[in-house]
Structures are given as structure tokens and as C-alpha cells.
Design a protein around this motif. Structure first.
Motif, PDB file in Angstrom:
ATOM      1  N   THR A   1       0.825  -1.215   0.000  1.00 35.46           N
ATOM      2  CA  THR A   1       0.000   0.000   0.000  1.00 35.46           C
ATOM      3  C   THR A   1       0.853   1.256   0.000  1.00 35.46           C
ATOM      4  O   THR A   1       0.613   2.198  -0.759  1.00 35.46           O
ATOM      5  N   VAL A   2       1.868   1.279   0.850  1.00 32.48           N
ATOM      6  CA  VAL A   2       2.694   2.478   1.005  1.00 32.48           C
ATOM      7  C   VAL A   2       3.689   2.645  -0.137  1.00 32.48           C
ATOM      8  O   VAL A   2       3.998   3.749  -0.548  1.00 32.48           O
ATOM      9  N   GLN A   3       4.241   1.535  -0.657  1.00 32.17           N
ATOM     10  CA  GLN A   3       5.279   1.590  -1.690  1.00 32.17           C
ATOM     11  C   GLN A   3       6.455   2.471  -1.256  1.00 32.17           C
ATOM     12  O   GLN A   3       6.786   3.475  -1.888  1.00 32.17           O
ATOM     13  N   PRO A   4       7.101   2.109  -0.162  1.00 29.75           N
ATOM     14  CA  PRO A   4       8.153   2.974   0.377  1.00 29.75           C
ATOM     15  C   PRO A   4       9.450   2.923  -0.427  1.00 29.75           C
ATOM     16  O   PRO A   4       9.749   1.938  -1.096  1.00 29.75           O
ATOM     17  N   ASP A   5      10.208   4.001  -0.321  1.00 32.42           N
ATOM     18  CA  ASP A   5      11.559   4.042  -0.882  1.00 32.42           C
ATOM     19  C   ASP A   5      12.573   3.532   0.129  1.00 32.42           C
ATOM     20  O   ASP A   5      13.669   3.114  -0.247  1.00 32.42           O
ATOM     21  N   LEU A   6      12.226   3.601   1.423  1.00 30.05           N
ATOM     22  CA  LEU A   6      13.113   3.142   2.489  1.00 30.05           C
ATOM     23  C   LEU A   6      12.243   2.659   3.646  1.00 30.05           C
ATOM     24  O   LEU A   6      11.213   3.262   3.952  1.00 30.05           O
ATOM     25  N   ILE A   7      12.676   1.573   4.278  1.00 26.75           N
ATOM     26  CA  ILE A   7      11.964   1.029   5.430  1.00 26.75           C
ATOM     27  C   ILE A   7      12.883   1.090   6.651  1.00 26.75           C
ATOM     28  O   ILE A   7      14.056   0.721   6.579  1.00 26.75           O
ATOM     29  N   HIS A   8      12.336   1.570   7.749  1.00 26.51           N
ATOM     30  CA  HIS A   8      13.078   1.641   9.002  1.00 26.51           C
ATOM     31  C   HIS A   8      12.409   0.697   9.992  1.00 26.51           C
ATOM     32  O   HIS A   8      11.292   0.938  10.448  1.00 26.51           O
ATOM     33  N   CYS A   9      13.090  -0.399  10.337  1.00 24.71           N
ATOM     34  CA  CYS A   9      12.556  -1.407  11.248  1.00 24.71           C
ATOM     35  C   CYS A   9      13.169  -1.263  12.637  1.00 24.71           C
ATOM     36  O   CYS A   9      14.326  -0.854  12.771  1.00 24.71           O
ATOM     37  N   ASN A  10      12.393  -1.651  13.643  1.00 23.13           N
ATOM     38  CA  ASN A  10      12.834  -1.509  15.022  1.00 23.13           C
ATOM     39  C   ASN A  10      12.723  -2.811  15.789  1.00 23.13           C
ATOM     40  O   ASN A  10      11.626  -3.337  15.996  1.00 23.13           O
ATOM     41  N   ASP A  11      13.847  -3.347  16.180  1.00 20.74           N
ATOM     42  CA  ASP A  11      13.956  -4.444  17.131  1.00 20.74           C
ATOM     43  C   ASP A  11      13.537  -5.798  16.576  1.00 20.74           C
ATOM     44  O   ASP A  11      13.111  -5.949  15.449  1.00 20.74           O
ATOM     45  N   TRP A  12      13.665  -6.831  17.430  1.00 24.40           N
ATOM     46  CA  TRP A  12      13.602  -8.216  17.006  1.00 24.40           C
ATOM     47  C   TRP A  12      12.283  -8.606  16.358  1.00 24.40           C
ATOM     48  O   TRP A  12      12.250  -9.439  15.465  1.00 24.40           O
ATOM     49  N   MET A  13      11.176  -7.992  16.776  1.00 26.83           N
ATOM     50  CA  MET A  13       9.895  -8.448  16.248  1.00 26.83           C
ATOM     51  C   MET A  13       9.676  -8.000  14.806  1.00 26.83           C
ATOM     52  O   MET A  13       8.765  -8.479  14.136  1.00 26.83           O
ATOM     53  N   THR A  14      10.537  -7.125  14.295  1.00 29.32           N
ATOM     54  CA  THR A  14      10.492  -6.758  12.877  1.00 29.32           C
ATOM     55  C   THR A  14      11.674  -7.378  12.133  1.00 29.32           C
ATOM     56  O   THR A  14      11.976  -6.979  11.006  1.00 29.32           O
ATOM     57  N   GLY A  15      12.333  -8.361  12.740  1.00 28.65           N
ATOM     58  CA  GLY A  15      13.596  -8.881  12.219  1.00 28.65           C
ATOM     59  C   GLY A  15      13.512  -9.586  10.880  1.00 28.65           C
ATOM     60  O   GLY A  15      14.538  -9.750  10.203  1.00 28.65           O
ATOM     61  N   LEU A  16      12.325 -10.039  10.452  1.00 31.32           N
ATOM     62  CA  LEU A  16      12.189 -10.694   9.148  1.00 31.32           C
ATOM     63  C   LEU A  16      12.047  -9.696   7.999  1.00 31.32           C
ATOM     64  O   LEU A  16      12.314 -10.023   6.843  1.00 31.32           O
ATOM     65  N   ILE A  17      11.616  -8.488   8.321  1.00 33.49           N
ATOM     66  CA  ILE A  17      11.289  -7.518   7.278  1.00 33.49           C
ATOM     67  C   ILE A  17      12.505  -7.064   6.474  1.00 33.49           C
ATOM     68  O   ILE A  17      12.425  -6.917   5.249  1.00 33.49           O
ATOM     69  N   PRO A  18      13.679  -6.827   7.080  1.00 34.39           N
ATOM     70  CA  PRO A  18      14.834  -6.446   6.256  1.00 34.39           C
ATOM     71  C   PRO A  18      15.174  -7.472   5.179  1.00 34.39           C
ATOM     72  O   PRO A  18      15.589  -7.096   4.077  1.00 34.39           O
ATOM     73  N   ALA A  19      15.009  -8.760   5.484  1.00 31.43           N
ATOM     74  CA  ALA A  19      15.289  -9.794   4.478  1.00 31.43           C
ATOM     75  C   ALA A  19      14.334  -9.670   3.302  1.00 31.43           C
ATOM     76  O   ALA A  19      14.739  -9.782   2.136  1.00 31.43           O
ATOM     77  N   ALA A  20      13.051  -9.450   3.594  1.00 28.40           N
ATOM     78  CA  ALA A  20      12.072  -9.268   2.523  1.00 28.40           C
ATOM     79  C   ALA A  20      12.329  -7.969   1.764  1.00 28.40           C
ATOM     80  O   ALA A  20      12.193  -7.918   0.530  1.00 28.40           O
ATOM     81  N   ALA A  21      12.712  -6.918   2.486  1.00 27.82           N
ATOM     82  CA  ALA A  21      12.998  -5.637   1.838  1.00 27.82           C
ATOM     83  C   ALA A  21      14.183  -5.757   0.884  1.00 27.82           C
ATOM     84  O   ALA A  21      14.174  -5.200  -0.221  1.00 27.82           O
ATOM     85  N   ARG A  22      15.204  -6.493   1.289  1.00 27.41           N
ATOM     86  CA  ARG A  22      16.358  -6.695   0.404  1.00 27.41           C
ATOM     87  C   ARG A  22      15.939  -7.440  -0.859  1.00 27.41           C
ATOM     88  O   ARG A  22      16.392  -7.114  -1.960  1.00 27.41           O
ATOM     89  N   ARG A  23      15.063  -8.412  -0.712  1.00 25.51           N
ATOM     90  CA  ARG A  23      14.562  -9.149  -1.869  1.00 25.51           C
ATOM     91  C   ARG A  23      13.763  -8.232  -2.806  1.00 25.51           C
ATOM     92  O   ARG A  23      13.801  -8.373  -4.030  1.00 25.51           O
ATOM     93  N   MET A  24      13.067  -7.246  -2.230  1.00 23.43           N
ATOM     94  CA  MET A  24      12.275  -6.304  -3.024  1.00 23.43           C
ATOM     95  C   MET A  24      13.093  -5.129  -3.523  1.00 23.43           C
ATOM     96  O   MET A  24      12.588  -4.272  -4.260  1.00 23.43           O
TER      97      MET A  24
END
Length: 519
Positions: A138-161
Motif C-alpha cells: 500500500t505504502v510503496q516505500p523508498d526506504l523502510i526503518h525497522c525496530n527491534d527483534w519483532m520486525t527482524g524478518l522484514i529487512p530480508a524481505a525488503a532486500r529481496r524487493m
């Protein structure tokens, strides 16, 4: 009417930033700061996230925030907000920029996380699923800022995208989950499994799916394009191997990021409400220039409430943090407490503990055994009483073994209560030993972590207290003024903006028509 602009990732005039945060996350036993005892929030993450989002929006950035929809905590009745953090977001951001992750597991919770360890990972997975499957598209971000362990999977998906991702390490706590557990909740981890950090090196997807757990915190560090801790010195301590409790895998990945020039330390800042000028929870508000008389009024009020001897000339040492012997060092104080009060009996020294934790009972035992009523007071944490203690006290005790950041030592300075700290982590970055002669420093710091070190620093605080009142007033005034400019969210936000721009290779904010944006 002006035509609405359509955002396509990577081509917008202003980069679109998505901040993903648990919003009112907790810090587990052994970590964190005084806010861990609060009901609505348990760590500095909530304050930092709210202030960062607001600061970015105020300076014109195209910022969005994703957080879980804790309906019961956000509402008493429909439309009646009770979450301070959500109120901050909604007061500064249009609703279109606030993206609530919807899942029934969030709706009826009365606190963010459970004491049952198997519940917390499920909450993290539900949040991650909604962010990946619904909010990011929905957001289509240019950059994602994740915080702490409970968002730890998102950087891997972001790198893939192909989306740059910043991962902020607020503490070293983590959880381990298999790919099977991750995928069973609706996250297509097969798309980005190669960017995750496993317990052991994976042979392939199939053999690792059910038998090779993923480390969530280390995965966030491993996959992110850039990481930061919440103080520069704590990052250096991790990289240099100072703390044996840091998992070696996490340390190695943080060291790799640091060596690659992709890691930084950014200090948290106290909440904007932590100012004696406007604090509604204290008896008498004051400024740096009027602190002397006002703090005496607050002192008498606090002494009365705590059952301490009512004496405006008595120096008060205040313990503001959770009574956790694994990190916060309350055992150092109990070792010297009786001897210290006996040595300064004529000076009427007092110690006040307003905190919960497993080490609370020894303070009660000392109080009763030595009959220290009037000189020592202990009670459970209460936000109003704690804030009054900052305004009433002369010194703040923060002798932590380690400290990712810490907030009490900063709040103390802003309220004119000088911190006594162990020289580590965020305490090193925020407290310099006071040198009255050269008009420098803002507290008292000891380097060797033991009871004698703490006692030495408390003795130095008493040396300062014995100086003429005018000299003490001069130093406290200086420290209060310096802390107001040094420890604030504008400074914190600018540091994050610098990292965003470095990652995006372009300015974050350009001049724009706010009316056009509102449409």
C-alpha cells in the motif's frame, strides 16, 4: 482542483519512508530503562518512534508509520483514545499515514506482550505478515526503518524487493523460529529465505525449513542495509567484545556491518513531556534559572509522600530504574547503603527507591533491620511519584553493568538532579564527571563496576553537595541548560535523517506544496 500525484517507488520527488515499529514494545528482563515499569509502554522505543515520525513529518518528509492495532489499549470506547503514543501520531500525522496491522491477536490485549514466551513470537509474526502482505504494497516505500527483534524478518524481505532498510537494535533480545512456523502464519519466506540468518549455515531451503531455526534479531542485522544501536558507545562495546552476554552470532554480524561502514550509534532522547517547566506531575514547575527554590518545594512534597524526614537541606539520592541485579546494579547500592547513610548521618542524607523488580526485598530488609525510617524509603513504581522524585532529588543513581542507552540519567540532568553512573554504554555518552573548577561535566562517573566504585562516586556527589549553595546552583543551572539542548528529539531525528539520506543517496526533503500534499 490540483491533480493528485501518484507515487511510484524510486521516482518520487521526496523519498517515502515507512517506519515499522511495535510502537509500545517492551524490553525483556535485564534490558531497558525506567520506562519498563509503565503500563502503556515499556521502553524508549515508543517515544523515539513517535518523535521521529513527528519530526520527519514536520520537516516535510513523506513519512508513514506501521504499528499493530491494539484496539483495547487504543480505545476505552469507540473513538476514545488512551494510548499516548497513538495520540502523538494522530496529532501530528494525517490518518492516511498511519497504517495499523489488523489481526485478532492484537485486538483484545491489555498489554503489548505476554509473559508466556511462546505468545510473543506469534504476535511478531502476525505483525510482520500484515506489514509484508498489506502495508508495504500500500505504502510503496523508498526506504523502510525497522525496530527491534519483532520486525527482524522484514529487512530480508525488503532486500529481496530492492528496498533499502535500516534496522535499529534497541536491545539484544531475540527469538528463534523455523521457516515452517513463519510460513504457516502466511508469510512467504521462501521468497527471501536466503537473506535470513539461521542457527547453522543452511544447506538448502528444504533441509532447513523445519529443522534450522531463524534468529530474528540477527536476521534483522544480517539483512539490513544499515543498522544502528541507541548509543554510540554500546555499539563500540558490542563490536569490541566487551559483554559476554551478547550472542556471538549477533556480535559478529554487527561487527561486519560496522567494518563495512554500515553501522552507527544514535542516542535516544527523553520524552518531550520530561521538562520541569511544564510537567503537570510535579509540585512546582521551574526553569534552569528558577530551579533552586522550586526544587526545595518539590523536595518537601516528595519527602512527605515517601515518609522521609522533611528537611529542605537533606541531600536526596533517587533510584529511578527497575531493580534488576543482572543489569541495573541495585546490589551495589545495598552493599554500601547502611555504611553510606551512617557516614553522612549529620548531613541528613536520604535515599529513595521508587521502582519494582526482583531486588526490591533487600531494600525493605535493610530498612527494617537498621531502622532507617526517615532516611531510606522504598515503594513500588508510580509515574507521578517518580516524576516528583526527579524534581525533588539532588542525585540520580544509575550504576548499570551495561546500558544500551538509558533515559533516567538524561531526565535527571533536565530536572537538576545530577546522575551517578557506571561508565558504560549510553551512560558514557551522556555523563561526564563533574569538574567544578573548570566548569565542565554533568554528573559523577565510576569506571570499576563494584560497590566500592559506586560508593566513591556517591562520596564525590556529597563533596559537591557540601559546596556553597551559590556554587552548586551555578553548576546545576549550567547542566540543566546544556541538557535541554543536547538531549532532545530534534537532535535524534537529524541523526536518523542523515542515515536515511546516506542510504538513499539523495536529500530526504525538498521544497513542496503542503496543500498539494494534503489533497
Amino acid at each position: 482542483m490540483k491533480k493528485k500525484r501518484t507515487h511510484v517507488r524510486g521516482t518520487s520527488d521526496r523519498p517515502r519512508i515507512l517506519i515499522v515499529t511495535p510502537e509500545i514494545t517492551y524490553l525483556p528482563p535485564g534490558m531497558g530503562n525506567m520506562a519498563n515499569t509503565l503500563t502503556a509502554k515499556a521502553g524508549g522505543l515508543a517515544d523515539v518512534s513517535a518523535s521521529l515520525v513527528a519530526a520527519l513529518f514536520d520537516c516535510g518528509a513523506d513519512v508513514h508509520v506501521a504499528l499493530p492495532h491494539y484496539r483495547r489499549m487504543f480505545h476505552v470506547e469507540v473513538g476514545q483514545l488512551i494510548s499516548d503514543e497513538l495520540r502523538v501520531y494522530k496529532s501530528r500525522l494525517p490518518d492516511s499515514r498511519i497504517h495499523l496491522a489488523e489481526d485478532r491477536c492484537f485486538y483484545y490485549r491489555e498489554r503489548v506482550y505476554s509473559n508466556l514466551q511462546d505468545v510473543n513470537p506469534k504476535l511478531a509474526l502476525a505483525f510482520t505478515r500484515e506489514v509484508l502482505n498489506n502495508i508495504i504494497p500500500t505504502v510503496q516505500p523508498d526506504l523502510i526503518h525497522c525496530n527491534d527483534w519483532m520486525t527482524g524478518l522484514i529487512p530480508a524481505a525488503a532486500r529481496r524487493m530492492g528496498i533499502p532498510c535500516l534496522f535499529t537494535v534497541h536491545n539484544i533480545h531475540t527469538h528463534h523460529l523455523t521457516l515452517a512456523q513463519i510460513e504457516d502464519i502466511g508469510i512467504d519466506a521462501a521468497e527471501f529465505w536466503g537473506n535470513l540468518y539461521f542457527t547453522r549455515p543452511p544447506l538448502n531451503y528444504e533441509e532447513s525449513r523445519s529443522a534450522n531455526p531463524v534468529d530474528l534479531q540477527t536476521s534483522g542485522v544480517f539483512a539490513a542495509h544499515f543498522i544502528n544501536t541507541v548509543s554510540p558507545t554500546f555499539l563500540q562495546e558490542i563490536v569490541n567484545g566487551w559483554h559476554g552476554f551478547i550472542p556471538e552470532d549477533l556480535r559478529a554480524e554487527m561487527r561486519n556491518k560496522f567494518d563495512a561502514g554500515c553501522a552507527a550509534g544514535i542516542l535516544n532522547a527523553p520524552d518531550v513531556s520530561d521538562t520541569p517547566e511544564t510537567d503537570p506531575l510535579i509540585k512546582q514547575t521551574y526553569t534552569a534559572g528558577t530551579h533552586r527554590a522550586a526544587k526545595l518545594i518539590n523536595k518537601l512534597s516528595f519527602q512527605r509522600k515517601m515518609g522521609l524526614e522533611e528537611n529542605p537541606d537533606a541531600p536526596i539520592f533517587f533510584w529511578p530504574s527497575r531493580l534488576d541485579p543482572a543489569q541495573k546494579g541495585p546490589q551495589l547500592l545495598t552493599h554500601v547503603l547502611y555504611r553510606f547513610l551512617a557516614r553522612y548521618w549529620k548531613e541528613r542524607a536520604q535515599i529513595a527507591v521508587v521502582a519494582n523488580g526482583v531486588f526490591q526485598q533487600p531494600f525493605y530488609d535493610i530498612l527494617k533491620f537498621h531502622d532507617l525510617y526517615g532516611r531510606l524509603a522504598v515503594c513500588d513504581f508510580n509515574q507521578k511519584l517518580s516524576k516528583l522524585a526527579f524534581a525533588a532529588s539532588d542525585f540520580i543513581l544509575v550504576p548499570s553493568l551495561f546500558e544500551p542507552c538509558g533515559l533516567p540519567q538524561m531526565v535527571g540532568q533536565m530536572y537538576g538532579a545530577l546522575p551517578i553512573v557506571h561508565d558504560t554504554g549510553g551512560l558514557h555518552d551522556t555523563v561526564e564527571h563533574l569538574d567544578v573548577k573548570n566548569n565542565t561535566g554533568n554528573g559523577f562517573s565510576f569506571k570499576i563496576y563494584d560497590s566500592r566504585g559506586l560508593e566513591w562516586a556517591m562520596d564525590r556527589a556529597m563533596d559537591f553537595y557540601k559546596l556553597p549553595a551559590e556554587e552548586r546552583e551555578r553548576q546545576v543551572t549550567r547542566i540543566m541548560r546544556e541538557s535541554a539542548t543536547r538531549f532532545n528529539h530534534d537532535v535524534c531525528a537529524k541523526a536518523y535523517i542523515h542515515i536515511y539520506e546516506k542510504m538513499l543517496h539523495r536529500p530526504l526533503v525538498r521544497s513542496f506544496d503542503r496543500e498539494d500534499e494534503a489533497e
